[in-house]
Design an enzyme around this catalytic site. Structure first.
Site, PDB file in Angstrom:
ATOM      1  N   ASN A 183      -0.946  15.555  -0.185  1.00 48.78           N
ATOM      2  CA  ASN A 183      -0.350  15.477   1.160  1.00 48.78           C
ATOM      3  C   ASN A 183      -0.008  14.054   1.601  1.00 48.78           C
ATOM      4  OD1 ASN A 183      -2.778  14.339   1.823  1.00 48.78           O
ATOM      5  ND2 ASN A 183      -3.530  16.074   3.018  1.00 48.78           N
ATOM      6  N   LYS A 184       0.073  13.120   0.657  1.00 53.56           N
ATOM      7  CA  LYS A 184       0.452  11.749   1.019  1.00 53.56           C
ATOM      8  C   LYS A 184       1.974  11.592   0.949  1.00 53.56           C
ATOM      9  CE  LYS A 184      -3.798  11.022   1.654  1.00 53.56           C
ATOM     10  NZ  LYS A 184      -4.861  10.126   1.340  1.00 53.56           N
TER      11      LYS A 184
END
Ligand SMILES: *Cc1c(COP(=O)(O)O)cnc(C)c1O
Length: 389
Positions: A183-184
């Site tokens: 989720n970066k």
């Protein structure tokens, strides 16, 4: 399941093709793709930096502390408001973590003044986090660390692509640590990068990443080395070719994706401008000369009178996923007894923060669904408050 998930991958056929090519090549780890991913990444961060691909940002943080010879008895100043990886990495070296407070409710980054207040004769390093992708006050913090001969480590897990006065974050301190967790801003699944401008730290990183060995598997495969020596103890913090291949595709998409995040944040700010009870942090950073946030997440501060679990439940009811960046270390079983000095600003943020969905593929309609739902939940709470009072 969600109408608006907290995060969604911006993957397409390019990532699938890149993975397939690695599989077809029959070479799965520490090969040419790692090397080209590293060199492409280092040219993003700066002309004279070395980038070492690793298995996670946590691995990079651990390696940074080990490479800087941080050991039991040393103190490492970290932000009170950050992911638990920073404190865990410090504790894993046997050193003492010393949390410093956030600057203000309008600027959640670690405060230079608070760092200064925490410096003792035992302080060996400072870790800063560019929270939500907004750069810390790197000029003041760099000067402070130099004056006190303290190492500076940047946790750039909320980047890459953050500019502070025209310079890429991750290139200010001795080491910059990046995350490519799912989720970066640059998604690989699991992965990270250790970046340094110091050739000695770079060499140490190579040893720490791979058992302290002098020769890589690829060198032996290509006939460049028959055997190897072990120079120092090391770990296995390597990345593989499949992940490096995904990383290269994601790196090409990074600046467009970060820019799209910025457009969505502007729309969020516009939609929430008349919403009392919700404060948006970091507004001063946007449009600042030479500064370029990476807009990793969109956290807001709920007024204390709004019961956060009720707001989260109300949003969930409409299919909107949220998160909390971050709970306080003080509340974790492992750290409850540490007795950290007071960090009132960070603690208040931990109690009142709510992170709303943000990802490059998000639409304006989704932003509006989130903000309209949030506004109506808050209005209902106000109404209930008024009628019960
Ligand atoms: C995600 C994150 C990390 C950890 O990254 P991993 O690659 O999952 O190890 C560290 N610090 C911060 C601020 C993060 O957000």
């Amino acid at each position: 399941m969600w109408n608006v998930p907290l995060f969604e991958l911006n993957f397409d056929d390019q990532e699938s093709d890149a993975v397939q090519q690695v599989i077809d090549s029959r070479w799965l780890t520490m090969g040419d793709r790692i090397q080209s991913f590293e060199s492409q990444f280092s040219s993003l961060i700066g002309n004279s930096v070395y980038a070492t691909a690793v298995s996670s940002c946590t691995a990079a943080l651990h390696m940074a502390l080990l490479a800087l010879d941080i050991k039991p008895g040393d103190e490492v100043i970290i932000p009170a408001l950050t992911f638990v990886a920073d404190i865990n990495a410090v504790v894993m070296t046997g050193a003492t973590p010393v949390p410093a407070d956030s600057e203000a409710l309008s600027d959640w980054n670690v405060s230079c003044r608070s760092i200064q207040d925490r410096i003792t004769s035992k302080t060996k390093a400072v870790i800063v986090v560019h929270f939500a992708g907004y750069p810390c006050e790197m000029e003041a913090i760099s000067i402070l660390c130099k004056e006190h001969h303290i190492a500076l480590i940047e946790d750039v897990a909320h980047g890459p692509g953050i500019l502070y006065r025209g310079q890429q974050c991750g290139s200010f301190g001795q080491v910059g640590c990046f995350s490519f967790f799912t989720n970066k801003n640059l998604s690989i699944g699991e992965g990270g990068m250790f970046v340094t401008g110091d050739p000695e730290l770079h060499q140490k990183a190579l040893y720490l990443r791979s058992h302290g060995m002098t020769a890589l598997t690829l060198d032996r495969h290509k006939g460049r080395a028959v055997s190897y020596d072990v120079i120092q103890p090391g770990l296995n913090y390597r990345m593989d070719e499949i992940r490096a291949a995904i990383g290269q595709v994601q790196l090409q998409k990074l600046s467009t994706a970060n820019a799209r995040r910025g457009v969505l944040v502007s729309h969020y700010i516009h939609c929430l401008s008349a919403c009392d009870g919700v404060t948006i942090p970091f507004l001063d950073y946007i449009g600042q000369q030479g500064s370029q946030p990476a807009y990793h997440i969109f956290p807001v501060l709920l007024a204390p009178e709004y019961h956060r679990p009720t707001v989260i439940e109300g949003l969930k009811h409409e299919g909107i996923q949220t998160s909390i960046h971050y709970p306080s270390f003080r509340d974790f079983s492992a750290y409850r007894t540490y007795g950290f000095a007071a960090t009132p600003v960070a603690d208040q943020i931990s109690r009142q923060v709510l992170t709303l969905p943000l990802f490059p593929g998000m639409t304006f309609e989704q932003v509006e669904l989130v903000t309209n739902t949030l506004k109506s939940i808050i209005q209902n709470m106000e109404h209930n408050h008024a009628t019960s009072a």
